[in-house]
Design a protein around this motif. Sequence first.
Motif, PDB file in Angstrom:
ATOM      1  N   GLU A  17       1.007  -1.620   0.043  1.00  0.00           N
ATOM      2  CA  GLU A  17       0.150  -0.150  -0.260  1.00  0.00           C
ATOM      3  C   GLU A  17       1.154   1.304  -0.318  1.00  0.00           C
ATOM      4  OE1 GLU A  17      -0.432  -2.350   2.523  1.00  0.00           O
ATOM      5  OE2 GLU A  17      -2.555  -3.641   1.383  1.00  0.00           O
ATOM      6  N   PHE A  18       2.386   1.081   1.264  1.00  0.00           N
ATOM      7  CA  PHE A  18       2.661   2.193   0.832  1.00  0.00           C
ATOM      8  C   PHE A  18       3.243   2.826  -0.668  1.00  0.00           C
ATOM      9  CE2 PHE A  18       7.208   4.093   1.444  1.00  0.00           C
ATOM     10  CZ  PHE A  18       6.987   4.823   1.663  1.00  0.00           C
ATOM     11  N   ALA A  24       1.202   6.345  -7.129  1.00  0.00           N
ATOM     12  CA  ALA A  24       0.146   7.011  -7.585  1.00  0.00           C
ATOM     13  C   ALA A  24       0.253   9.073  -7.390  1.00  0.00           C
ATOM     14  CB  ALA A  24      -1.063   6.913  -6.029  1.00  0.00           C
ATOM     15  N   ASP A  25       1.410   8.918  -6.074  1.00  0.00           N
ATOM     16  CA  ASP A  25       1.766  10.639  -6.197  1.00  0.00           C
ATOM     17  C   ASP A  25       3.146  11.039  -7.180  1.00  0.00           C
ATOM     18  OD1 ASP A  25       0.777  10.718  -3.532  1.00  0.00           O
ATOM     19  OD2 ASP A  25       2.445  10.295  -2.663  1.00  0.00           O
ATOM     20  N   PHE A  26       3.950  10.074  -8.036  1.00  0.00           N
ATOM     21  CA  PHE A  26       4.492  10.035  -8.846  1.00  0.00           C
ATOM     22  C   PHE A  26       3.954  10.421 -10.125  1.00  0.00           C
ATOM     23  CE2 PHE A  26       7.350   9.006 -12.453  1.00  0.00           C
ATOM     24  CZ  PHE A  26       7.225   9.793 -12.703  1.00  0.00           C
ATOM     25  N   GLU A  27       2.768   9.099 -10.248  1.00  0.00           N
ATOM     26  CA  GLU A  27       1.741   9.617 -11.322  1.00  0.00           C
ATOM     27  C   GLU A  27       0.935  10.567 -11.830  1.00  0.00           C
ATOM     28  OE1 GLU A  27       0.057   6.123 -11.507  1.00  0.00           O
ATOM     29  OE2 GLU A  27       1.579   4.771 -12.455  1.00  0.00           O
ATOM     30  N   GLY A  28       0.238  11.200 -10.504  1.00  0.00           N
ATOM     31  CA  GLY A  28      -0.620  12.615 -10.129  1.00  0.00           C
ATOM     32  C   GLY A  28       0.469  13.848 -10.644  1.00  0.00           C
ATOM     33  N   GLY A  29       1.875  13.902 -10.883  1.00  0.00           N
ATOM     34  CA  GLY A  29       2.746  14.713 -10.648  1.00  0.00           C
ATOM     35  C   GLY A  29       2.340  15.623  -9.884  1.00  0.00           C
ATOM     36  N   GLN A  30       1.905  15.203  -8.696  1.00  0.00           N
ATOM     37  CA  GLN A  30       2.156  15.695  -7.437  1.00  0.00           C
ATOM     38  C   GLN A  30       3.796  16.271  -6.519  1.00  0.00           C
ATOM     39  OE1 GLN A  30      -0.223  13.154  -4.748  1.00  0.00           O
ATOM     40  NE2 GLN A  30      -2.112  14.352  -4.999  1.00  0.00           N
ATOM     41  N   LEU A  31       4.692  15.467  -7.159  1.00  0.00           N
ATOM     42  CA  LEU A  31       5.960  15.566  -6.614  1.00  0.00           C
ATOM     43  C   LEU A  31       6.188  13.763  -7.452  1.00  0.00           C
ATOM     44  CD1 LEU A  31       5.623  14.155  -2.629  1.00  0.00           C
ATOM     45  CD2 LEU A  31       6.701  16.062  -4.227  1.00  0.00           C
ATOM     46  N   SER A  32       7.813  14.506  -7.586  1.00  0.00           N
ATOM     47  CA  SER A  32       8.823  14.012  -8.517  1.00  0.00           C
ATOM     48  C   SER A  32       9.623  12.736  -7.161  1.00  0.00           C
ATOM     49  CB  SER A  32       9.985  15.168  -9.448  1.00  0.00           C
ATOM     50  OG  SER A  32      10.809  15.731  -8.194  1.00  0.00           O
ATOM     51  N   GLY A  41      12.600   8.821   2.568  1.00  0.00           N
ATOM     52  CA  GLY A  41      13.946   8.690   3.113  1.00  0.00           C
ATOM     53  C   GLY A  41      14.287   7.065   1.890  1.00  0.00           C
ATOM     54  N   VAL A  42      13.307   7.213   1.031  1.00  0.00           N
ATOM     55  CA  VAL A  42      13.788   6.243  -0.184  1.00  0.00           C
ATOM     56  C   VAL A  42      14.290   6.482  -0.613  1.00  0.00           C
ATOM     57  CG1 VAL A  42      12.553   4.061  -1.129  1.00  0.00           C
ATOM     58  CG2 VAL A  42      11.530   5.561   0.580  1.00  0.00           C
ATOM     59  N   ALA A  43      15.332   5.682  -1.658  1.00  0.00           N
ATOM     60  CA  ALA A  43      16.441   5.837  -2.306  1.00  0.00           C
ATOM     61  C   ALA A  43      15.749   6.077  -3.827  1.00  0.00           C
ATOM     62  CB  ALA A  43      17.868   4.686  -2.751  1.00  0.00           C
ATOM     63  N   TYR A  44      15.971   6.623  -4.797  1.00  0.00           N
ATOM     64  CA  TYR A  44      15.659   6.665  -5.806  1.00  0.00           C
ATOM     65  C   TYR A  44      15.097   5.745  -6.934  1.00  0.00           C
ATOM     66  CZ  TYR A  44      19.530   7.805  -8.660  1.00  0.00           C
ATOM     67  OH  TYR A  44      20.735   7.977  -8.717  1.00  0.00           O
ATOM     68  N   GLN A  45      16.377   5.218  -6.580  1.00  0.00           N
ATOM     69  CA  GLN A  45      16.168   3.545  -7.483  1.00  0.00           C
ATOM     70  C   GLN A  45      15.458   2.706  -6.791  1.00  0.00           C
ATOM     71  OE1 GLN A  45      19.257   4.631  -5.478  1.00  0.00           O
ATOM     72  NE2 GLN A  45      20.959   4.308  -6.703  1.00  0.00           N
ATOM     73  N   VAL A  46      15.094   2.420  -5.740  1.00  0.00           N
ATOM     74  CA  VAL A  46      13.845   1.673  -5.070  1.00  0.00           C
ATOM     75  C   VAL A  46      12.636   2.564  -5.979  1.00  0.00           C
ATOM     76  CG1 VAL A  46      12.515   0.811  -2.691  1.00  0.00           C
ATOM     77  CG2 VAL A  46      15.170   1.120  -3.074  1.00  0.00           C
ATOM     78  N   ILE A  47      11.670   4.100  -5.757  1.00  0.00           N
ATOM     79  CA  ILE A  47      11.413   4.243  -5.914  1.00  0.00           C
ATOM     80  C   ILE A  47      10.827   4.218  -8.268  1.00  0.00           C
ATOM     81  CG2 ILE A  47       9.665   6.436  -6.837  1.00  0.00           C
ATOM     82  CD1 ILE A  47      11.541   7.229  -4.133  1.00  0.00           C
ATOM     83  N   TYR A  48      11.841   4.142  -8.047  1.00  0.00           N
ATOM     84  CA  TYR A  48      11.681   3.792 -10.228  1.00  0.00           C
ATOM     85  C   TYR A  48      11.443   2.399  -9.855  1.00  0.00           C
ATOM     86  CZ  TYR A  48      13.471   8.323 -11.806  1.00  0.00           C
ATOM     87  OH  TYR A  48      13.979   9.667 -12.135  1.00  0.00           O
ATOM     88  N   ARG A  49      12.035   1.069  -8.908  1.00  0.00           N
ATOM     89  CA  ARG A  49      10.889  -0.080  -9.304  1.00  0.00           C
ATOM     90  C   ARG A  49      10.139   0.057  -8.835  1.00  0.00           C
ATOM     91  NH1 ARG A  49      14.638  -3.036  -4.577  1.00  0.00           N
ATOM     92  NH2 ARG A  49      16.851  -1.352  -5.920  1.00  0.00           N
ATOM     93  N   TRP A  50       9.583   0.577  -7.845  1.00  0.00           N
ATOM     94  CA  TRP A  50       7.998   0.496  -7.826  1.00  0.00           C
ATOM     95  C   TRP A  50       7.105   0.931  -8.894  1.00  0.00           C
ATOM     96  CZ3 TRP A  50       8.405   2.708  -1.807  1.00  0.00           C
ATOM     97  CH2 TRP A  50       9.750   2.143  -0.922  1.00  0.00           C
ATOM     98  N   ILE A  51       7.680   2.340  -9.348  1.00  0.00           N
ATOM     99  CA  ILE A  51       6.755   2.934 -10.344  1.00  0.00           C
ATOM    100  C   ILE A  51       6.761   1.199 -12.108  1.00  0.00           C
ATOM    101  CG2 ILE A  51       7.280   4.110 -12.462  1.00  0.00           C
ATOM    102  CD1 ILE A  51       8.638   5.397 -10.178  1.00  0.00           C
ATOM    103  N   TYR A  52       7.572   1.039 -12.212  1.00  0.00           N
ATOM    104  CA  TYR A  52       7.751  -0.297 -12.990  1.00  0.00           C
ATOM    105  C   TYR A  52       6.695  -1.739 -12.287  1.00  0.00           C
ATOM    106  CZ  TYR A  52      11.933   2.011 -15.048  1.00  0.00           C
ATOM    107  OH  TYR A  52      12.496   2.740 -16.463  1.00  0.00           O
ATOM    108  N   LYS A  53       7.173  -1.433 -11.467  1.00  0.00           N
ATOM    109  CA  LYS A  53       6.334  -2.717 -10.081  1.00  0.00           C
ATOM    110  C   LYS A  53       4.551  -2.525 -10.851  1.00  0.00           C
ATOM    111  CE  LYS A  53       6.089  -6.666  -7.017  1.00  0.00           C
ATOM    112  NZ  LYS A  53       6.827  -6.715  -5.569  1.00  0.00           N
ATOM    113  N   PHE A  54       4.348  -1.264  -9.478  1.00  0.00           N
ATOM    114  CA  PHE A  54       3.098  -1.042 -10.073  1.00  0.00           C
ATOM    115  C   PHE A  54       2.413   0.519 -10.946  1.00  0.00           C
ATOM    116  CE2 PHE A  54       4.559  -2.119  -5.433  1.00  0.00           C
ATOM    117  CZ  PHE A  54       3.848  -3.610  -5.590  1.00  0.00           C
ATOM    118  N   SER A  55       3.148   0.825 -11.637  1.00  0.00           N
ATOM    119  CA  SER A  55       2.447   1.334 -12.331  1.00  0.00           C
ATOM    120  C   SER A  55       1.387   1.002 -13.127  1.00  0.00           C
ATOM    121  CB  SER A  55       3.848   2.578 -13.198  1.00  0.00           C
ATOM    122  OG  SER A  55       3.138   3.248 -14.182  1.00  0.00           O
ATOM    123  N   THR A  56       0.101   1.801 -13.455  1.00  0.00           N
ATOM    124  CA  THR A  56      -0.779   1.479 -14.491  1.00  0.00           C
ATOM    125  C   THR A  56      -0.575   1.363 -15.789  1.00  0.00           C
ATOM    126  OG1 THR A  56      -2.066   3.293 -13.801  1.00  0.00           O
ATOM    127  CG2 THR A  56      -2.138   1.963 -12.440  1.00  0.00           C
TER     128      THR A  56
END
Length: 132
Positions: A17-18, A24-32, A41-56
């Motif tokens: 969920e987190f 969702a915050d990234f896709e909504g354009g709210q935050l980069s 406090g999460v590495a940007y590489q990890v966030i990109y991995r989550w985007i690849y995994k969970f992005s619609t």
Amino acid sequence: MKPNVRLLRKQRQYSDEFKKQIVADFEGGQLSVPQLSKLHGVAYQVIYRWIYKFSTFNEKGFRVVEMKDSSQKKMKEMEAKIQELEAALGRKQIQVDYFEKMIELAKTELDIDIKKNYSTPQSTGSGKTKKK
């Protein structure tokens, strides 16, 4: 003896969920991605991995590219420059049309041929002269 630093580090576990909320915050354009990285406090590489995994919006085989503010600013400046040049081109086209109409009127009403007569030979006045 030094303690082993690797043994002291703990790996953090994040709920799905987190992860989905960050995506969702990234896709909504709210935050980069860098903003999300600093905020949570999460590495940007990890966030990109989550985007690849969970992005619609993400499809397999496509890379996510995030435009930086400077790139967006440069793009807006280029679009403004294009509009300015198109306006200048339009003004010049109006001038060309005006001059062509004036030449046409001069020929029909005043019987003056302003356009170059192509049957006359070219002038050689600008060529080199022989020295005596």
